[in-house]
Design a protein around this motif. Structure first.
Motif, PDB file in Angstrom:
ATOM      1  N   ASP A  53       9.098  50.594  65.342  1.00  0.00           N
ATOM      2  CA  ASP A  53       9.642  50.346  64.628  1.00  0.00           C
ATOM      3  C   ASP A  53       9.555  48.259  64.489  1.00  0.00           C
ATOM      4  OD1 ASP A  53       9.803  49.649  61.765  1.00  0.00           O
ATOM      5  OD2 ASP A  53      11.478  51.112  61.511  1.00  0.00           O
ATOM      6  N   PRO A  54       8.368  47.884  63.715  1.00  0.00           N
ATOM      7  CA  PRO A  54       8.396  46.193  64.470  1.00  0.00           C
ATOM      8  C   PRO A  54       9.548  45.267  63.262  1.00  0.00           C
ATOM      9  CG  PRO A  54       6.589  47.357  64.085  1.00  0.00           C
ATOM     10  CD  PRO A  54       7.804  47.993  64.218  1.00  0.00           C
ATOM     11  N   VAL A  55       9.166  46.137  62.591  1.00  0.00           N
ATOM     12  CA  VAL A  55      10.529  45.482  61.100  1.00  0.00           C
ATOM     13  C   VAL A  55      11.932  45.943  61.530  1.00  0.00           C
ATOM     14  CG1 VAL A  55      10.987  45.556  58.792  1.00  0.00           C
ATOM     15  CG2 VAL A  55       8.477  45.890  59.105  1.00  0.00           C
ATOM     16  N   ASP A  72      12.674  43.468  63.983  1.00  0.00           N
ATOM     17  CA  ASP A  72      13.414  41.838  63.512  1.00  0.00           C
ATOM     18  C   ASP A  72      14.197  41.704  63.157  1.00  0.00           C
ATOM     19  OD1 ASP A  72      10.320  40.926  64.981  1.00  0.00           O
ATOM     20  OD2 ASP A  72       9.364  40.610  62.975  1.00  0.00           O
ATOM     21  N   LYS A 105       1.129  40.359  58.091  1.00  0.00           N
ATOM     22  CA  LYS A 105       1.677  39.408  58.387  1.00  0.00           C
ATOM     23  C   LYS A 105       3.011  39.598  57.175  1.00  0.00           C
ATOM     24  CE  LYS A 105       3.403  34.796  59.635  1.00  0.00           C
ATOM     25  NZ  LYS A 105       3.427  33.487  60.577  1.00  0.00           N
ATOM     26  N   GLN A 117       2.317  41.598  54.431  1.00  0.00           N
ATOM     27  CA  GLN A 117       3.275  43.275  54.683  1.00  0.00           C
ATOM     28  C   GLN A 117       4.305  43.024  55.105  1.00  0.00           C
ATOM     29  OE1 GLN A 117       0.017  46.379  55.581  1.00  0.00           O
ATOM     30  NE2 GLN A 117       1.612  47.512  54.490  1.00  0.00           N
ATOM     31  N   HIS A 118       4.116  42.703  56.450  1.00  0.00           N
ATOM     32  CA  HIS A 118       5.605  42.461  57.224  1.00  0.00           C
ATOM     33  C   HIS A 118       6.101  42.227  56.672  1.00  0.00           C
ATOM     34  CE1 HIS A 118       7.033  43.023  61.032  1.00  0.00           C
ATOM     35  NE2 HIS A 118       8.147  41.694  61.131  1.00  0.00           N
ATOM     36  N   GLN A 154       8.279  43.550  54.217  1.00  0.00           N
ATOM     37  CA  GLN A 154       8.607  45.357  54.224  1.00  0.00           C
ATOM     38  C   GLN A 154      10.219  44.407  54.923  1.00  0.00           C
ATOM     39  OE1 GLN A 154       7.108  47.608  57.111  1.00  0.00           O
ATOM     40  NE2 GLN A 154       4.846  47.973  55.589  1.00  0.00           N
ATOM     41  N   LEU A 155      10.600  43.714  55.467  1.00  0.00           N
ATOM     42  CA  LEU A 155      11.533  42.913  56.327  1.00  0.00           C
ATOM     43  C   LEU A 155      12.184  42.692  55.280  1.00  0.00           C
ATOM     44  CD1 LEU A 155      13.382  41.990  58.818  1.00  0.00           C
ATOM     45  CD2 LEU A 155      11.843  40.125  58.999  1.00  0.00           C
TER      46      LEU A 155
END
Length: 709
Positions: A98-100, A103, A516, A518-519, A522-523
């Motif tokens: 889960d990259p979000v 971070d 990017k 969108q990421h 989401q963050l």
């Protein structure tokens, strides 16, 4: 206007009644814990050397303990349970891809680490530990602070000030929390930690900490700061219900957190005036701003603490009494006695120095009375020495009894005997630290509670700009991120393939930009959803205890030795295919968990095992490097075989050439021989002709042919 003033007066009177009710609840909470607070006061007086103020049979009022065993125990336990600042350990829950969440976990971990360093959390936790092991309860809380920059006073604020001057109060449901004015920006957001003294904390009745209905903290507000601290409109509304006129003294104020209404009241302790109220200032899911208090002695279903010193106080008094007797008897250990002879002669002997003799005036009198030993009687110090030896043994026994009750072994205190073996010392350290480990877990629990609350406060109260600067992780999109990517313009004279390639590059850049954005969206959405965020990240605290370096080295050495032996034993089996790789790594992970390697190493081992399980039963994936190496090796083998074939062919050709050359030489030789033979025949014929001509000339005949006879 009269009706409005009447309504404001009624609300002010009701608010004042609310303040007085809160004071009554605080007073009732203090009465419920009076016995414990009295014991805690005695313990603090003993710790600071002020002596016992309660029991006159134990120690004289105002006199300190001669042997302060309480001070020694507290100063031993506190460094043992907290000697390094706790550090946050925040990661994705369940190790999900889960990259979000990754971070977000990094943002929280870095932000919390900065707050821990800047706000001196270790100092406050040491103070909490001292209160816990000295008085019986240690409390630590956190505060959110920020600064407002810019902005001007609005018309609404001017109107509120005018209403306050007229004695009118705003709606009771209005939130009195400080908020940014139009044009102001929030800056310098920070979280501070504060260890609350056990004397200044009260709580509502409950059997579990999470069920307490309210809690309160006592403050002392300087008279010069009181006007800025209190809400003038709120105080003015209650002006008619109080007669307090204190303006030149420091004010005692209770800060009350009411969980039912999720409101914080600031009430004057002298008259019950509500000075200020703030609705849910931190927005925490548990509402309260303190970690679970540290109470070394806990009883299930009872929140009132027990003073640790009261458990062994009688033994401490016995130890102090023994020490007092040792001091009194030690004062009596003097060389003194009586004599019945001339005082002049006796004084001369007493004043004599080493290796110095004095004359005796009446020697015959001394001799007639049996000598000097019969004329002088000494104070019996021998019996005092025997009593003193027994007192020292009794004091050691009292200390040992206290150490058994408190669980502080001699190895924890750093004491040892030369006759003890290493195994005996290790055994004492192992079993003597069991109670210390329980206390260490209390401190770790408190640190984790603080980090969980900070994980809620930071996303909600800190601005994205502050977090981005603080953590060096991008949260807000830049202007470049908001600008659509443009495909590079190809040369008009370039071939169509180059134009298609430029368009493809532009499309890929735009897709990357959209991904990017969108990421980042989401963050930001995850940071605004506290419940969802805790489903996706896990907030923990590492140990607050620095382990002994020698033990860490022994642990690492033992692990390296065991790992080397294990891989030596199973390496051949794995290569032969007798033992699957995933099973070998699973066994390795099982025994590696018996060593204290830290979460980082454990996570790395678990990740290695997971990869081995995923790859089990699947065909091996092509390795470009391995394939390139194999191709290079095959090429070299082919080149070597070609060279060998060329050499063989060259050898065969050379041999054939040599063979053909030899045959040709033989044929040439034969031809040359035949030519020589033909030349010889010709020469012989010529010679014969010459001979016939000569014969003919000799006998006068002409040249005749055959058969001329």
């Amino acid at each position: 206007m009269a009706k409005s003033k009447s309504t404001a007066t009624d609300k002010g009177r009701a608010l004042h009644e609310t303040g007085k009710k809160w004071l009554e609840r605080i007073e009732a909470a203090a009465k419920a814990e009076k016995n414990w607070m009295d014991d805690a006061g005695v313990a603090v007086a003993a710790y600071t050397g002020e002596g016992s103020k309660v029991d006159a049979n134990v120690a004289e009022p105002g006199v300190a303990y001669d042997f302060n065993i309480l001070f020694a125990n507290v100063e031993t336990i506190v460094p043992a349970v907290i000697n390094s600042a706790p550090a946050p350990d925040i990661r994705r829950r369940f190790g999900a891809d889960d990259p979000v969440a990754r971070d977000f976990a990094q943002i929280l971990e870095r932000a919390i680490s900065i707050q821990v360093d800047d706000s001196k959390l270790q100092i406050e936790m040491e103070a909490m530990a001292q209160d816990g092991f000295l008085a019986g309860r240690g409390v630590i809380r956190l505060r959110f602070k920020s600064d407002f920059i810019g902005g001007e006073t609005t018309d609404e604020e001017l109107k509120a000030l005018e209403d306050a001057e007229r004695g009118e109060e705003a709606d009771e449901d209005e939130d009195y929390a400080p908020a940014a004015k139009p044009g102001e920006t929030v800056a310098n957001e920070r979280i501070c930690f504060e260890a609350v003294s056990w004397r200044d904390y009260r709580r509502g009745p409950a059997k579990r900490w999470q069920d307490r209905p309210w809690e309160a903290f006592r403050h002392s507000i300087a008279c010069d700061d009181f006007a800025d601290f209190a809400d003038s409109a709120l105080v003015a509304a209650q002006a008619g219900s109080t007669t307090t006129t204190e303006t030149d003294k420091d004010r005692e104020v209770w800060e009350i957190w009411d969980k039912k209404t999720r409101t914080v009241f600031f009430v004057s302790a002298s008259d019950g005036v509500v000075l200020k109220k703030v609705r849910d200032p931190l927005g925490l899911s548990g509402f309260y701003s303190i970690a679970t208090p540290v109470q070394p002695i806990e009883i299930n279903g009872r929140l009132m603490p027990v003073n640790p010193f009261s458990i062994y106080r009688k033994l401490a008094d016995e130890l102090d009494t023994t020490t007092k007797r040792i001091r009194i008897i030690t004062k009596q250990l003097k060389v003194k006695g009586w004599y019945g002879v001339s005082s002049t002669d006796m004084q001369a002997v007493l004043d004599a120095d080493d290796n110095e003799f004095t004359p005796i005036a009446d020697a015959e009198v001394w001799a007639a009375n049996g000598g000097l030993q019969n004329a002088v009687l000494f104070w019996p110090v021998e019996k005092l020495i025997i009593v003193l030896q027994q007192l020292y043994q009794l004091r050691d026994q009292s200390k040992q009894a206290i150490y058994e009750i408190t669980g502080i072994s001699d190895i924890v205190r750093g004491a040892s005997k030369a006759t003890e073996t290493l195994g005996a010392q290790q055994l004492k350290s192992q079993w003597g630290s069991l109670r210390i480990q329980k206390m260490q877990r209390m401190m770790e629990r408190a640190a984790r509670d603080l980090f969980v609350m900070m994980s809620e406060i930071i996303p909600a109260k800190f601005s994205p700009e502050t977090l981005q600067k603080m953590t060096d992780i991008q949260i807000l999109p830049s202007q470049q991120d908001l600008t659509p990517a443009q495909a590079p313009q190809p040369d008009p004279n370039a071939p169509p393939e180059q134009a298609q390639q430029a368009a493809a590059q532009g499309q890929q850049a735009e897709q990357a930009r959209q991904g990017k954005l969108q990421h980042l969206m989401q963050l930001q959405a995850l940071m605004k959803e506290p419940l969802s965020s805790f489903f996706r990240i896990d907030v923990e605290s590492d140990s607050t205890i620095k382990a002994d370096l020698s033990r860490q080295k022994e642990e690492a050495t033992g692990f390296m030795s065991a790992a080397s032996s294990y891989f030596t034993a199973v390496g051949a089996l794995v290569q032969q295919g007798a033992l699957p790789m995933n099973l070998a790594l699973e066994i390795f992970g099982s025994f590696s968990r018996m060593f204290n390697l830290g979460k980082t190493v454990e996570d790395a081992v678990d990740e290695l095992i997971a990869k081995a399980k995923d790859s089990a039963g699947q065909p091996p994936k092509p390795d470009p490097k391995a394939d390139a190496a194999a191709a290079e090796q095959k090429r070299k083998a082919n080149d070597a075989e070609t060279d060998r074939m060329i050499k063989v062919q060259n050898a065969q050709t050379d041999q054939q050439i040599k063979k053909n050359a030899a045959g040709l030489d033989e044929q040439i030789k034969k031809t040359e021989l035949a030519m020589k033979q033909a030349e010889l025949t010709i020469k012989q014929a010529q010679l014969a002709m010459v001979q016939r001509q000569a014969f003919a000339q000799q006998f006068g005949t002409g040249l005749v042919g055959p058969g001329s006879f």
